[in-house]
Design an enzyme around this catalytic site. Structure first.
Site, mmCIF file in Angstrom:
data_model
loop_
_atom_site.group_PDB
_atom_site.id
_atom_site.type_symbol
_atom_site.label_atom_id
_atom_site.label_comp_id
_atom_site.label_asym_id
_atom_site.label_seq_id
_atom_site.Cartn_x
_atom_site.Cartn_y
_atom_site.Cartn_z
ATOM 1 N N GLU A 194 0.820 -1.221 0.000
ATOM 2 C CA GLU A 194 0.000 0.000 0.000
ATOM 3 C C GLU A 194 0.854 1.272 0.000
ATOM 4 O O GLU A 194 0.668 2.168 0.830
ATOM 5 C CB GLU A 194 -0.963 -0.007 1.191
ATOM 6 C CG GLU A 194 -2.015 -1.092 1.074
ATOM 7 C CD GLU A 194 -3.051 -1.071 2.193
ATOM 8 O OE1 GLU A 194 -2.778 -0.474 3.247
ATOM 9 O OE2 GLU A 194 -4.124 -1.668 2.011
ATOM 10 N N GLU B 146 -5.873 -8.310 -0.220
ATOM 11 C CA GLU B 146 -6.519 -8.127 1.086
ATOM 12 C C GLU B 146 -7.993 -7.850 0.861
ATOM 13 O O GLU B 146 -8.332 -6.959 0.070
ATOM 14 C CB GLU B 146 -5.932 -6.923 1.835
ATOM 15 C CG GLU B 146 -4.541 -7.102 2.356
ATOM 16 C CD GLU B 146 -4.120 -5.927 3.241
ATOM 17 O OE1 GLU B 146 -4.990 -5.262 3.831
ATOM 18 O OE2 GLU B 146 -2.911 -5.664 3.312
HETATM 19 C C1 BG6 Z 1 -5.219 -2.625 5.174
HETATM 20 C C2 BG6 Z 1 -3.849 -2.828 5.784
HETATM 21 O O1 BG6 Z 1 -5.302 -1.465 4.467
HETATM 22 O O2 BG6 Z 1 -6.262 -2.607 6.120
HETATM 23 C C3 BG6 Z 1 -3.851 -3.913 6.862
HETATM 24 O O3 BG6 Z 1 -2.910 -3.177 4.793
HETATM 25 C C4 BG6 Z 1 -4.988 -3.652 7.812
HETATM 26 O O4 BG6 Z 1 -2.606 -3.912 7.507
HETATM 27 C C5 BG6 Z 1 -6.282 -3.685 7.023
HETATM 28 O O5 BG6 Z 1 -5.007 -4.547 8.886
HETATM 29 C C6 BG6 Z 1 -7.523 -3.565 7.856
HETATM 30 O O6 BG6 Z 1 -7.464 -2.399 8.635
HETATM 31 P P1 BG6 Z 1 -7.594 -2.476 10.217
HETATM 32 O O7 BG6 Z 1 -7.308 -1.115 10.661
HETATM 33 O O8 BG6 Z 1 -8.976 -2.934 10.484
HETATM 34 O O9 BG6 Z 1 -6.590 -3.456 10.674
#
Ligand code: BG6
Length: 491
Positions: free
Chosen positions: A202, A389
């Site tokens: 990212e 993701e």
């Molecule tokens: C993504 C990140 O954008 O969001 C992850 O790369 C992160 O590291 C994920 O865990 C979800 O966000 P959060 O804040 O709920 O962990």
């Protein structure tokens, strides 16, 4: 139509959010090892440090956006703070068991990051930490044992704090050489085990400062840091191919799907500009090998001058990536109309869409947005995409018999996978799909482990209490069917 037979299914985690073992095996500390746990309702956490006068200081932030310590500040531990990333999901000690569970689900891939602080805890001058090298070798061997083909990310905002202390971080060009050397060691050491790499996770989030009121100093710093990361990435791509021609290297972007909130042409333009600025600025550079034409407009707007050499431009041209990985959780709206309501996300903020439902953490759920976004970015770049993701952070309840009925997570994943299938059927070239946080891990924005993304439950709470035992959720059995049927069985 079904997915290609070599379509990759799996999950994604990261060293800082899952591994733990923060000071074991020769690993040096990273910034997030000094962060506390934020509250369930907000998306803020703090970096805790010792002030010049010895008292406790707090800086608000979230992963990539943690600020540097102020002058005289020191990284130090306080007994009354629980630092959730230090043990995280304890993957460091559980990796064999975790990988066996992934194999049971029929994974063909697994994405994680290599912690730079395990390989070069104190930069090039401190030398390679062999124990760290062996840890990842064992992880990758274990994956290969089950025919799981890893996709490995080299950087996810967790460089050793040594670099902040010595160079002041990424705004210093020396970081480029440090990173390339770290990558070189990884490519050589894991040549026979890994051939799919992502340079930076990212990388585009560095531009999110643009959502805040203009601050020329911060803008100058961020653009320069990003330039150094883009050059480091390009050089790394070239190196990866020199060391092993079988290597495939991709970029990874925070997918930020947005819509204009109203048909007002000003909103439509605002939305397109946001896409250019926050997504395309870095993605164009990594895929097309040069900054886009609108970069000059951005630099002028932000009153910055990015220092770059001719050699940098040559590197950018020669070190382009072969696939486009991205994260996708939510969509948001953009508008210039001041009466609109803001909505939540981690560090990606925008306006509420009245047509969408929200998660417990207030994140807008939009499966169709994934299909739209896949088309949108594939039309522009025409290289294979990889959804690296995607997932739902939610509270889970362990029943008396030990079962966990996370139907909400299954619904979320099913709807997103269905939308992604449609995009593939309509012509988008997609390499694979990895859910986020298949093993419960520490949230990047809040530090909570109880904001659970996993298919596998980790028995630990936000105070670090628990056995760390792994429990299969209903989503585990469901995703197993999905992987084993190559996405045919989504029931
Ligand atoms: C993504 C990140 O954008 O969001 C992850 O790369 C992160 O590291 C994920 O865990 C979800 O966000 P959060 O804040 O709920 O962990």
């Amino acid at each position: 139509m079904s997915f290609f037979f070599f379509f990759l299914w799996g999950t994604s985690i990261s060293a800082a959010q899952a591994e733990g073992g923060w000071n074991e095996g020769g690993k040096a500390p990273v910034q997030v090892d000094f962060a506390d746990v934020g509250s369930a309702s907000s998306s803020g956490r703090h970096l805790i440090y010792k002030k010049k006068d010895g008292s406790k200081g707090e800086l608000t932030g979230a992963y990539a956006m943690f600020p540097h310590l102020p002058e005289g500040g020191e990284y130090a531990s306080f007994e009354d703070v629980y630092y959730s990333n230090r043990k995280a999901s304890d993957f460091y000690h559980h990796y064999k068991e975790d990988i066996a569970l992934m194999a049971e689900m029929g994974f063909s891939t697994f994405n994680t990051t290599i912690s730079w602080a395990r390989i070069f805890p104190y930069g090039i001058q401190g030398g390679v930490n062999q124990e760290g090298v062996e840890f990842y070798r064992n992880v990758f061997k274990e994956l290969r044992k089950y025919n799981i083909d890893p996709i490995i990310t080299l950087y996810k905002y967790d460089e050793p704090i040594y670099f902040e202390q010595t160079y002041g971080g990424w705004s210093n060009r020396k970081m480029i050489d440090e990173f390339v050397e770290f990558a070189r060691v990884c490519f050589i050491e894991y040549k026979d085990l890994v051939n799919k790499w992502i340079t930076f996770n990212e990388i585009n989030v560095l531009l999110l400062f643009r959502n805040l009121p203009h601050n020329q100093k911060i803008a100058q710093e961020r653009y320069q840091e990003l330039h150094h990361q883009l050059v480091a990435s390009a050089r790394t791509v070239k190196l990866a191919h020199q060391i092993n021609p079988q290597n495939r290297v991709g970029c990874m972007m925070a997918g930020m799907c947005t819509y204009p909130l109203t048909p007002d042409p000003v909103d439509v333009m605002e939305n397109y500009k946001y896409f250019q600025d926050i997504f395309c600025y870095a993605t164009d550079t990594m895929i097309r090998g040069q900054y886009p034409s609108f970069a000059k407009r951005m630099w002028n707007e932000d009153e910055v001058e990015v220092v770059m050499t001719d050699h940098d431009l040559k590197d950018l041209k020669e070190g382009t990536v072969e696939f486009l990985g991205f994260s996708y959780y939510i969509s948001q709206c953009r508008t210039t109309h001041t009466d609109a309501n803001m909505t939540k996300g981690n560090i990606f903020t925008g306006f509420e869409n009245p047509y969408l439902q929200k998660s417990e953490w207030g994140w807008q759920i939009d499966p169709l947005g994934l299909k739209y976004y896949m088309h949108y970015i594939y039309d522009r770049y025409q290289i294979p995409l990889l959804i690296i993701e995607n997932g739902l952070g939610a509270t889970d309840q362990v029943e008396e018999d030990g079962s966990i009925h996370d139907s909400y997570r299954i619904d979320y994943l099913r709807e997103h996978i269905s939308a992604m299938k449609e995009a593939v059927e309509e012509g988008v070239d997609l390499m694979g799909y990895t859910t986020w946080g298949g093993i419960d891990l520490v949230s990047a924005s809040t530090g909570e482990i109880e904001k659970r993304y996993g298919l596998i439950y980790v028995d630990a709470n936000d105070k670090g209490k628990g056995t760390y035992k792994r429990i299969k959720k209903d989503s585990f059995y469901w995703y197993k069917k999905v992987c084993e049927s190559n996405g045919e069985d989504l029931k």
